[in-house]
Every structure is written in C-alpha cells, then in structure tokens.
Design a protein around this motif. Structure first.
Motif, PDB file in Angstrom:
ATOM      1  N   ILE A  84      19.250 -23.661  21.337  1.00  0.00           N
ATOM      2  CA  ILE A  84      20.512 -23.780  20.597  1.00  0.00           C
ATOM      3  C   ILE A  84      20.376 -24.788  19.465  1.00  0.00           C
ATOM      4  CG2 ILE A  84      22.949 -24.445  20.731  1.00  0.00           C
ATOM      5  CD1 ILE A  84      22.922 -23.523  23.664  1.00  0.00           C
ATOM      6  N   VAL A  85      19.903 -25.987  19.791  1.00  0.00           N
ATOM      7  CA  VAL A  85      19.854 -27.072  18.808  1.00  0.00           C
ATOM      8  C   VAL A  85      18.921 -26.743  17.652  1.00  0.00           C
ATOM      9  CG1 VAL A  85      19.361 -29.520  18.428  1.00  0.00           C
ATOM     10  CG2 VAL A  85      20.384 -28.797  20.567  1.00  0.00           C
ATOM     11  N   HIS A  86      17.753 -26.216  17.953  1.00  0.00           N
ATOM     12  CA  HIS A  86      16.791 -25.954  16.880  1.00  0.00           C
ATOM     13  C   HIS A  86      17.247 -24.837  15.951  1.00  0.00           C
ATOM     14  CE1 HIS A  86      13.282 -28.126  19.082  1.00  0.00           C
ATOM     15  NE2 HIS A  86      14.346 -28.880  18.912  1.00  0.00           N
ATOM     16  N   GLU A  87      17.974 -23.881  16.484  1.00  0.00           N
ATOM     17  CA  GLU A  87      18.565 -22.847  15.623  1.00  0.00           C
ATOM     18  C   GLU A  87      19.606 -23.490  14.695  1.00  0.00           C
ATOM     19  OE1 GLU A  87      19.495 -19.113  13.965  1.00  0.00           O
ATOM     20  OE2 GLU A  87      17.829 -19.629  15.281  1.00  0.00           O
ATOM     21  N   MET A  88      20.395 -24.396  15.230  1.00  0.00           N
ATOM     22  CA  MET A  88      21.395 -25.088  14.414  1.00  0.00           C
ATOM     23  C   MET A  88      20.732 -25.926  13.327  1.00  0.00           C
ATOM     24  SD  MET A  88      24.036 -26.365  17.398  1.00  0.00           S
ATOM     25  CE  MET A  88      24.844 -27.549  16.319  1.00  0.00           C
ATOM     26  N   ARG A  89      19.629 -26.578  13.672  1.00  0.00           N
ATOM     27  CA  ARG A  89      18.959 -27.479  12.735  1.00  0.00           C
ATOM     28  C   ARG A  89      18.286 -26.748  11.581  1.00  0.00           C
ATOM     29  NH1 ARG A  89      15.224 -31.250  16.189  1.00  0.00           N
ATOM     30  NH2 ARG A  89      14.527 -31.757  14.094  1.00  0.00           N
ATOM     31  N   LEU A  90      18.083 -25.455  11.710  1.00  0.00           N
ATOM     32  CA  LEU A  90      17.473 -24.673  10.628  1.00  0.00           C
ATOM     33  C   LEU A  90      18.362 -24.624   9.388  1.00  0.00           C
ATOM     34  CD1 LEU A  90      16.004 -21.571  12.486  1.00  0.00           C
ATOM     35  CD2 LEU A  90      14.730 -23.411  11.385  1.00  0.00           C
ATOM     36  N   PHE A  91      19.670 -24.635   9.598  1.00  0.00           N
ATOM     37  CA  PHE A  91      20.617 -24.468   8.504  1.00  0.00           C
ATOM     38  C   PHE A  91      21.243 -25.808   8.141  1.00  0.00           C
ATOM     39  CE2 PHE A  91      20.276 -20.587  10.930  1.00  0.00           C
ATOM     40  CZ  PHE A  91      19.941 -19.683   9.934  1.00  0.00           C
ATOM     41  N   LYS A  92      21.121 -26.204   6.901  1.00  0.00           N
ATOM     42  CA  LYS A  92      21.616 -27.495   6.420  1.00  0.00           C
ATOM     43  C   LYS A  92      22.961 -27.306   5.722  1.00  0.00           C
ATOM     44  CE  LYS A  92      17.593 -29.172   7.518  1.00  0.00           C
ATOM     45  NZ  LYS A  92      17.406 -29.490   8.911  1.00  0.00           N
ATOM     46  N   ASP A  93      23.904 -28.211   6.034  1.00  0.00           N
ATOM     47  CA  ASP A  93      25.181 -28.157   5.319  1.00  0.00           C
ATOM     48  C   ASP A  93      25.048 -28.963   4.027  1.00  0.00           C
ATOM     49  OD1 ASP A  93      25.412 -30.841   6.029  1.00  0.00           O
ATOM     50  OD2 ASP A  93      26.983 -30.492   7.512  1.00  0.00           O
ATOM     51  N   ALA A  94      26.096 -28.969   3.245  1.00  0.00           N
ATOM     52  CA  ALA A  94      26.056 -29.622   1.933  1.00  0.00           C
ATOM     53  C   ALA A  94      25.727 -31.114   2.043  1.00  0.00           C
ATOM     54  CB  ALA A  94      27.385 -29.423   1.219  1.00  0.00           C
ATOM     55  N   ALA A  95      26.267 -31.789   3.056  1.00  0.00           N
ATOM     56  CA  ALA A  95      26.004 -33.226   3.219  1.00  0.00           C
ATOM     57  C   ALA A  95      24.528 -33.479   3.507  1.00  0.00           C
ATOM     58  CB  ALA A  95      26.865 -33.791   4.342  1.00  0.00           C
ATOM     59  N   GLU A  96      23.923 -32.648   4.349  1.00  0.00           N
ATOM     60  CA  GLU A  96      22.494 -32.810   4.652  1.00  0.00           C
ATOM     61  C   GLU A  96      21.628 -32.556   3.429  1.00  0.00           C
ATOM     62  OE1 GLU A  96      21.288 -31.474   8.949  1.00  0.00           O
ATOM     63  OE2 GLU A  96      22.847 -30.130   8.181  1.00  0.00           O
TER      64      GLU A  96
END
Length: 191
Positions: free
Chosen positions: A173-185
């Motif tokens: 779950i976490v690594h899939e989430m970490r693939l996509f960066k939001d504007a702040a990141e």
C-alpha cells in the motif's frame, strides 16, 4: 493573493512538509486498507558503530512518509474496524527520559506523538504487546513487514502466532502511494 503552501521552512533543514500533508497520507492509507484490518509499520533500529558510538539515526522511509516521526523504537498502528468507521492511528514511542535526553536528544514521548504527529492515541513502546494483542484478535487481516527491526519482529511474531490471521505486507500500500507525488512534494523536491 498569497497561495497556501503545504510546507514550511525550518531554520536547520530548509523546507519541511506540514502536518496536514501527513494526515492526508494516513487518510489515504486507511482508504486503501480493507475493513477489519490492522497494519503495523515499524521504524528502523539504531545501529551501533563501536562500543558506545552509534551511526547517525535514519528512520524508515515508510514511517517518515506517514508520520514524519524521526525517533527510534517507533511503531505506527492503523486500525480499520469491520464497520470501516472510526479508524484509529496509534503510535508506540519511547517515553520521555530527561537523563537519556541529555545524551541522545529530546524525545517526543506519547504526549508529543499525539500533539505533534497526529496520533489518535500514543503509548510507551513497552506497552506494544498489551495494546496490540486485542486489536489483532479482532482483526480479519493483519499487515506487517518482517526484517525491518529484529526486536519488533520477535514481539510481533509472538502475538501473530497466537492468532494466525492472514499476514499481508503494508509496503504494497505505502509504496504504491509513494510513487505519486503531490504538488507540495514536487515543490519540495525542486527546492
């Protein structure tokens, strides 16, 4: 008109993400967990360099991503009941200890975990088994990644063997989430 940013500048480290970014990430983690699940994510252990000297501490990336908590001996626990409502984010951290803090730096303790890092409840790490046992008993699915910290592995394995629930890897779950960066990141990475 000024735009709202999701980061702030710190005196020593430059820009840092704000707490609402981590709260949003935890909310998304909960959304991706099935109802009736408990996820336990532990941080990396401290490493001894020689005798009484340790390497500079680096927490696990998953703990940093979900909480920004930067101390050793920490476990994040996500509890999503069968109803899918009233999710709870728990933290297990080292207690405040003025004597140790003189040598190793200030600890947040359970109070700081709630106040500064968004935990719904926080406990002394010594209460790990006592608090986690009933949560695992009620859960249908359990998420835990072995080989992150041998000390936590031993403690968790004893609890899990009593229940023998399906064991899943929270990194999926976490690594899939970490693939996509939001504007702040992205903005932080550009800086």
């Amino acid at each position: 008109m000024a735009t709202k940013t999701n980061y702030r500048f710190t005196a020593t480290r430059g820009p840092a993400l704000t707490e609402d970014v981590f709260a949003k990430r935890r909310k998304e983690f909960f959304r991706r967990m099935p109802a009736g699940s408990v996820a336990v994510i532990v941080t990396s252990p401290e490493r001894t360099r020689s005798n009484d000297t340790e390497y500079q501490y680096r927490p696990s990336s998953d703990v940093l991503y979900l909480s920004n908590f930067q101390e050793a001996e920490c476990a994040l626990v996500f509890v999503k009941p069968k109803t899918g409502k009233d999710n709870k984010f728990l933290m297990f951290v080292r207690p405040k200890d003025r004597t140790r803090e003189i040598w190793t730096g200030i600890r947040q303790g359970p109070g700081g975990a709630v106040e500064k890092f968004g935990a719904d409840e926080a406990y002394d790490v010594s209460d790990f088994e006592k608090v986690l046992r009933p949560l695992l008993t009620e859960a249908e699915r359990v998420y835990y990644k072995f080989r992150r910290d041998p000390h936590f592995d031993e403690r968790f394995k004893a609890l899990w063997q009593d229940n023998q629930k399906d064991l899943l890897n929270p990194e999926q779950i976490v690594h899939e989430m970490r693939l996509f960066k939001d504007a702040a990141e992205v903005e932080l990475m550009r800086h």
